[in-house]
Design an enzyme around this catalytic site. Structure first.
Site, mmCIF file in Angstrom:
data_model
loop_
_atom_site.group_PDB
_atom_site.id
_atom_site.type_symbol
_atom_site.label_atom_id
_atom_site.label_comp_id
_atom_site.label_asym_id
_atom_site.label_seq_id
_atom_site.Cartn_x
_atom_site.Cartn_y
_atom_site.Cartn_z
ATOM 1 N N ARG A 121 0.872 -1.324 -0.064
ATOM 2 C CA ARG A 121 -0.037 -0.003 -0.099
ATOM 3 C C ARG A 121 0.789 1.330 -0.080
ATOM 4 N NH1 ARG A 121 -3.934 -0.780 5.033
ATOM 5 N NH2 ARG A 121 -5.225 0.800 3.660
ATOM 6 N N GLN A 127 -1.719 3.019 -5.473
ATOM 7 C CA GLN A 127 -2.714 3.987 -4.741
ATOM 8 C C GLN A 127 -3.940 3.423 -5.685
ATOM 9 O OE1 GLN A 127 -1.862 5.456 -1.948
ATOM 10 N NE2 GLN A 127 0.045 4.409 -2.586
ATOM 11 N N ASP A 130 -5.751 0.490 -4.333
ATOM 12 C CA ASP A 130 -5.829 0.018 -3.059
ATOM 13 C C ASP A 130 -7.303 -0.087 -2.409
ATOM 14 O OD1 ASP A 130 -5.611 -0.034 -0.280
ATOM 15 O OD2 ASP A 130 -4.169 1.795 0.082
ATOM 16 N N TYR A 228 1.894 -0.156 9.604
ATOM 17 C CA TYR A 228 0.745 -0.647 10.426
ATOM 18 C C TYR A 228 1.297 -0.811 11.890
ATOM 19 C CZ TYR A 228 -1.340 -2.457 6.037
ATOM 20 O OH TYR A 228 -2.153 -2.452 4.976
HETATM 21 P P1 NAD Z 1 -5.861 -0.758 10.158
HETATM 22 O O1 NAD Z 1 -6.913 -0.975 9.501
HETATM 23 O O2 NAD Z 1 -4.744 -1.990 9.809
HETATM 24 O O3 NAD Z 1 -5.821 -0.438 11.553
HETATM 25 C C1 NAD Z 1 -6.313 0.690 11.850
HETATM 26 C C2 NAD Z 1 -5.718 1.463 12.715
HETATM 27 O O4 NAD Z 1 -5.575 0.851 14.084
HETATM 28 C C3 NAD Z 1 -4.172 1.613 12.384
HETATM 29 O O5 NAD Z 1 -4.045 3.256 12.633
HETATM 30 C C4 NAD Z 1 -3.499 1.137 13.624
HETATM 31 O O6 NAD Z 1 -2.163 1.906 14.074
HETATM 32 C C5 NAD Z 1 -4.315 1.050 14.704
HETATM 33 N N1 NAD Z 1 -4.241 0.170 16.066
HETATM 34 C C6 NAD Z 1 -4.072 -1.078 15.682
HETATM 35 N N2 NAD Z 1 -3.778 -1.732 17.082
HETATM 36 C C7 NAD Z 1 -4.145 -0.559 17.887
HETATM 37 C C8 NAD Z 1 -4.355 -0.575 19.192
HETATM 38 N N3 NAD Z 1 -3.942 -1.530 20.307
HETATM 39 N N4 NAD Z 1 -4.563 0.758 19.843
HETATM 40 C C9 NAD Z 1 -4.990 1.785 19.121
HETATM 41 N N5 NAD Z 1 -4.863 1.791 17.609
HETATM 42 C C10 NAD Z 1 -4.607 0.592 16.985
HETATM 43 O O7 NAD Z 1 -4.768 0.405 9.411
HETATM 44 P P2 NAD Z 1 -4.901 1.259 7.946
HETATM 45 O O8 NAD Z 1 -6.061 2.230 7.795
HETATM 46 O O9 NAD Z 1 -4.992 0.207 6.804
HETATM 47 O O10 NAD Z 1 -3.684 2.017 7.812
HETATM 48 C C11 NAD Z 1 -2.539 1.467 8.279
HETATM 49 C C12 NAD Z 1 -1.463 2.301 8.019
HETATM 50 O O11 NAD Z 1 -1.075 2.259 6.640
HETATM 51 C C13 NAD Z 1 -1.453 3.726 8.351
HETATM 52 O O12 NAD Z 1 -0.364 4.369 8.684
HETATM 53 C C14 NAD Z 1 -1.768 4.349 7.006
HETATM 54 O O13 NAD Z 1 -1.538 5.766 6.847
HETATM 55 C C15 NAD Z 1 -0.622 3.554 6.164
HETATM 56 N N6 NAD Z 1 -1.226 3.694 4.638
HETATM 57 C C16 NAD Z 1 -0.539 4.180 4.021
HETATM 58 C C17 NAD Z 1 -0.732 4.132 2.607
HETATM 59 C C18 NAD Z 1 0.027 4.932 1.565
HETATM 60 O O14 NAD Z 1 1.077 5.026 1.724
HETATM 61 N N7 NAD Z 1 -0.394 5.559 0.423
HETATM 62 C C19 NAD Z 1 -2.157 3.842 2.041
HETATM 63 C C20 NAD Z 1 -3.087 3.211 2.814
HETATM 64 C C21 NAD Z 1 -2.593 2.956 4.228
#
Ligand code: NAD
Length: 386
Positions: A121, A127, A130, A228
């Protein structure tokens, strides 16, 4: 090569994997498009719109017999699994790290399984593919609306002749893609919003949306690989749950989105945390699903009112409740991935390709995705591929 769009069969699933707008792009790449009659109906895309875009409308038996590639949103049902034949490919959100048995069954039938949830991702070229982000974004938006519609008071501060309403206090736990969209939406509705995540890097993102970032003193960073979170240790988890109670008790609404790839969602709201909330408070558990949830006592797809008057919503599949937007975004994701994998009108499987290494789960009768294969053999994965 024939690309076929299935009508989803999972209960409550209203999305469709391809929308009429994308038919022309696939045809432009030399692919024929078949659509199961009624596939897009629940998302307000009728057969006539697909036909007008150049697709052929067929029955399910005709589709299964003719298709080279089947597009789905979620996993194929058992009846379809039994009808697939070697050499066919299925592209969907197959969630192989949570459901490796499905991968084993698809491999056993000689089917090539391609899962959009394995897309790397952080690459800019991925992008448009995704789907985790596109669907999480929609679900986060809807979570804030569901909370606002359930809450018995206003989200914004309102000053009227009949009195002044104070704004709702909304806390979002887990501030990834869904959490940030929930924060933005609740903020736009006028709530006083705060957010918390174990990844400290999310602080600036939360603050940029006009919300306050909560920092816990008892738990440090739990940033894992690839952006993550990592799973917390038992001690960290208990410390986090205990310290969060004080923050949760002050909220009118809590929306939870926390996920750790390939793991059970962490429990952030214990029974004690729910007991500390006031009557009329609302909790939306977006972590809710077959593996559990972020909230003690939440039930996927159901709304439970606790003895102390807290409404707990097990918001299992919110993206499906906005089927037109979710299908449109998903169709763009699946089309981008498919076009990346097609050469000269045929699917060109190349596990050496950095995108394909994440998404091709089974091929040639084997589970070739290392993290999924490791789950099936109980071997350490050497790092999960999200
Ligand atoms: P996810 O669905 O895996 O999890 C949701 C959120 O839950 C995450 O922010 C994670 O840190 C948080 N989390 C997990 N355990 C936790 C806990 N015990 N207490 C509190 N919070 C907790 O995450 P997501 O929405 O798929 O995104 C994950 C990461 O990927 C982020 O950093 C996001 O910015 C990144 N991302 C980047 C891109 C990119 O670079 N273009 C694209 C998509 C996502």
């Amino acid at each position: 090569m024939k690309v076929a769009v299935l009508k989803e069969t999972a209960p409550g699933e209203r999305r469709v994997a391809l929308v009429p707008e994308m038919v022309g792009r696939l045809k432009g790449a030399g692919l024929d498009v078949l659509v199961e009659s009624g596939a897009g109906e629940a998302a307000w895309f009728g057969d006539a719109a697909y036909a007008e875009a150049g697709a052929t409308i067929v029955t399910r038996p005709e589709l299964v017999a003719a298709a080279d590639i089947l597009l789905t949103v979620t996993r194929p049902d058992d009846a379809l699994l039994g009808a697939l034949r070697p050499g066919q490919a299925v592209i969907g959100m197959l969630n192989p790290l949570a459901d490796p048995e499905l991968a084993a069954r698809l491999a056993g039938r000689g089917v090539t399984a391609i899962s959009l949830d394995g897309i790397p991702r952080t690459l800019s070229k991925t992008q448009p593919m995704d789907a985790l982000s596109s669907q999480a974004n929609i679900a986060g938006y809807k979570a804030a609306l569901v909370a606002a519609a359930t809450f018995g008071r206003f989200f914004p501060m309102l000053i009227t002749a009949a009195g002044t309403a104070r704004p709702a206090k909304v806390l979002v736990l887990g501030t990834g893609v869904a959490g940030l969209q929930a924060i933005g939406t609740a903020h736009r509705l006028g709530a006083v919003v705060s957010g918390y995540d174990v990844r400290p890097s999310s602080k600036t993102e939360v603050e940029s949306l006009g919300a306050t970032f909560i920092e816990l003193t008892s738990v440090g960073s739990a940033a894992g690989e690839g952006g993550y979170a990592r799973a917390l240790t038992d001690d960290e988890r208990q410390a986090q749950q205990a310290e969060l109670i004080g923050h949760i008790a002050r909220q009118d609404v809590v929306i939870t989105t926390a996920q750790v790839p390939g793991r059970r969602p962490p429990v952030l709201l214990t029974e004690d945390a729910i007991k500390a909330m006031s009557a009329g408070s609302v909790v939306v558990d977006m972590g809710s699903g077959p593996l559990g949830g972020n909230v003690a006592g939440s039930v996927p797809g159901e709304t439970v009112v606790t003895g102390n008057g807290v409404t707990v919503i097990g918001a299992a599949n919110l993206a499906a409740s906005m089927p037109t937007a979710a299908s449109t975004a998903y169709a763009r994701n699946v089309t981008s991935l498919l076009l990346h994998m097609v050469a000269d009108g045929a699917l060109a499987i190349d596990p050496g390709d950095d995108i394909q290494a994440g998404v091709v789960i089974t091929h040639g009768g084997s589970v070739i995705h290392p993290a999924t294969a490791a789950l099936l053999t109980d071997q350490p994965a050497g790092g999960t591929s999200p």
